[in-house]
Design an enzyme around this catalytic site. Structure first.
Site, PDB file in Angstrom:
ATOM      1  N   GLY A   1       4.420   1.541   4.661  1.00 27.15           N
ATOM      2  CA  GLY A   1       5.675   2.293   4.495  1.00 27.15           C
ATOM      3  C   GLY A   1       6.776   1.517   3.790  1.00 27.15           C
TER       4      GLY A   1
ATOM      5  N   GLY B   1       1.966   2.237  10.673  1.00 25.65           N
ATOM      6  CA  GLY B   1       2.847   3.405  10.533  1.00 25.65           C
ATOM      7  C   GLY B   1       3.525   3.811  11.832  1.00 25.65           C
TER       8      GLY B   1
ATOM      9  CE  LYS C   1       0.924   3.649   5.101  1.00 27.16           C
ATOM     10  NZ  LYS C   1       0.047   3.494   6.231  1.00 27.16           N
TER      11      LYS C   1
ATOM     12  CD  GLU D   1      -3.446  -3.104   7.377  1.00 24.61           C
ATOM     13  OE1 GLU D   1      -2.287  -3.207   6.978  1.00 24.61           O
ATOM     14  OE2 GLU D   1      -4.176  -2.141   7.074  1.00 24.61           O
TER      15      GLU D   1
ATOM     16  CD  GLU E   1      -3.035   5.195   6.667  1.00 25.91           C
ATOM     17  OE1 GLU E   1      -3.016   5.283   5.432  1.00 25.91           O
ATOM     18  OE2 GLU E   1      -2.077   4.739   7.335  1.00 25.91           O
TER      19      GLU E   1
ATOM     20  CG  HIS F   1      -5.888   1.302   5.003  1.00 26.27           C
ATOM     21  ND1 HIS F   1      -5.462   2.333   5.804  1.00 26.27           N
ATOM     22  CD2 HIS F   1      -4.830   0.477   4.839  1.00 26.27           C
ATOM     23  CE1 HIS F   1      -4.185   2.140   6.116  1.00 26.27           C
ATOM     24  NE2 HIS F   1      -3.779   1.020   5.540  1.00 26.27           N
TER      25      HIS F   1
ATOM     26  CG  ASN G   1      -1.665   1.276   1.431  1.00 22.37           C
ATOM     27  OD1 ASN G   1      -1.862   2.021   0.475  1.00 22.37           O
ATOM     28  ND2 ASN G   1      -2.098   1.540   2.662  1.00 22.37           N
TER      29      ASN G   1
ATOM     30  CB  SER H   1       4.993  -1.529  12.092  1.00 19.63           C
ATOM     31  OG  SER H   1       4.494  -0.233  12.328  1.00 19.63           O
TER      32      SER H   1
HETATM   33  C1  PEP Z   1      -0.858  -0.085   5.786  1.00 17.60           C
HETATM   34  O1  PEP Z   1      -0.813   1.007   5.212  1.00 17.60           O
HETATM   35  O2  PEP Z   1      -1.769  -0.890   5.557  1.00 17.60           O
HETATM   36  C2  PEP Z   1       0.176  -0.408   6.754  1.00 17.60           C
HETATM   37  C3  PEP Z   1       0.126  -1.554   7.366  1.00 17.60           C
HETATM   38  O3  PEP Z   1       1.148   0.550   6.949  1.00 17.60           O
HETATM   39  P1  PEP Z   1       2.589   0.309   7.642  1.00 17.60           P
HETATM   40  O4  PEP Z   1       3.160  -0.961   7.064  1.00 17.60           O
HETATM   41  O5  PEP Z   1       3.370   1.511   7.283  1.00 17.60           O
HETATM   42  O6  PEP Z   1       2.345   0.152   9.120  1.00 17.60           O
END
Ligand code: PEP
Length: 254
Positions: A237, A175, A12, A169, A99, A97, A10, A215
């Protein structure tokens, strides 16, 4: 039949079309052979989809997904991109998601419509579920996830349920650099299967791929991939860095 492992990136809200083109070309060079039982899905911003699609033509290492899409096919919905509009470009749609849930206040009802529109257009929804830190600390994590699953999948027919992916998640892990303990992820996977079984029957519950996200990086990816119930990773990320994403893909291919 061997189960597939999904490594979903992803991106983002990073990468203009020219940056996306550079990133995908670096990935194509950096990533070695991807075995048939590993599917790598890139989810760039919607504005990059056409460019990335072109970069991927005649290239079978990666599939394409979109980070979000609106359930109505067309209409007066300024600023939105519909599932119908991206259906020629992608195979996967991220739905719910964290976010989208927390920054854009998307509710389970709208997420359910997005999941249903995704299946109606023959695409695979990746329904993201997960609790906030407060919900975990107050002992409500499982109930929150169960509610997100129940409503998120509520508009699907039993046939449509056959092609759905669930990503667990935890919101506090996204993040933040603080990933879930593999043991906690395993416990939640078991609970998700149990909840899906109660809602849709055990055959279907056992067939739904479950991914972990939050993460994930090249150092911790393998600790989730080896969990019995884990069929892949949703990476934020670390997927925007071609070296770390390639190394996560390598773990899945090992
Ligand atoms: C995500 O955007 O779904 C995600 C898990 O982000 P990160 O890996 O940065 O925590």
């Amino acid at each position: 039949m061997t189960k597939k492992t999904y490594i979903v990136g992803n991106w983002k809200m990073y990468c203009s079309p020219s940056e996306a083109s550079l990133l995908v070309n670096r990935l194509k060079k950096e990533v070695g052979r991807v075995p048939a039982d590993v599917e790598v899905v890139l989810c760039p911003p919607a504005v990059d989809l056409t460019t990335v699609r072109q970069e991927l033509s005649e290239h079978d290492k990666f599939s394409l997904g979109v980070q979000n899409a609106y359930p109505m096919d067309e209409g007066a919905f300024t600023g939105e991109v519909s599932v119908a509009m991206v259906a020629d470009l992608v195979h996967f749609v991220l739905c719910g998601h964290s976010e989208r849930r927390h920054t854009f206040h998307e509710r389970d009802g709208l997420i359910a419509q997005k999941v249903a529109a995704t299946r109606r257009h023959g695409l695979t929804p990746i329904l993201c579920v997960g609790e906030t830190r407060h919900e975990r600390e107050s002992g409500h994590a499982k109930q929150v996830v169960a509610d997100q699953l129940e409503t998120g999948l509520s508009l699907l027919t039993p046939e449509e349920m056959g092609d759905v992916i669930i990503a667990y998640e935890p919101v506090w892990a996204i993040g933040s650099g603080e990933s879930a303990k593999p043991g906690d992820a395993r416990e939640m996977f078991e609970y998700i299967r149990k909840s899906l079984g109660a809602l849709h029957g055990s055959a279907l519950a056992n067939a739904v791929p479950l991914l972990y996200g939050g993460s994930v990086n090249a150092s911790n990816a393998a600790s989730y991939l080896k969990l019995q119930d884990c069929q892949g990773l949703l990476v934020g990320g670390a997927s925007t860095n071609y070296k770390s994403f390639a190394s996560i893909i390598e773990k899945a291919a090992a």
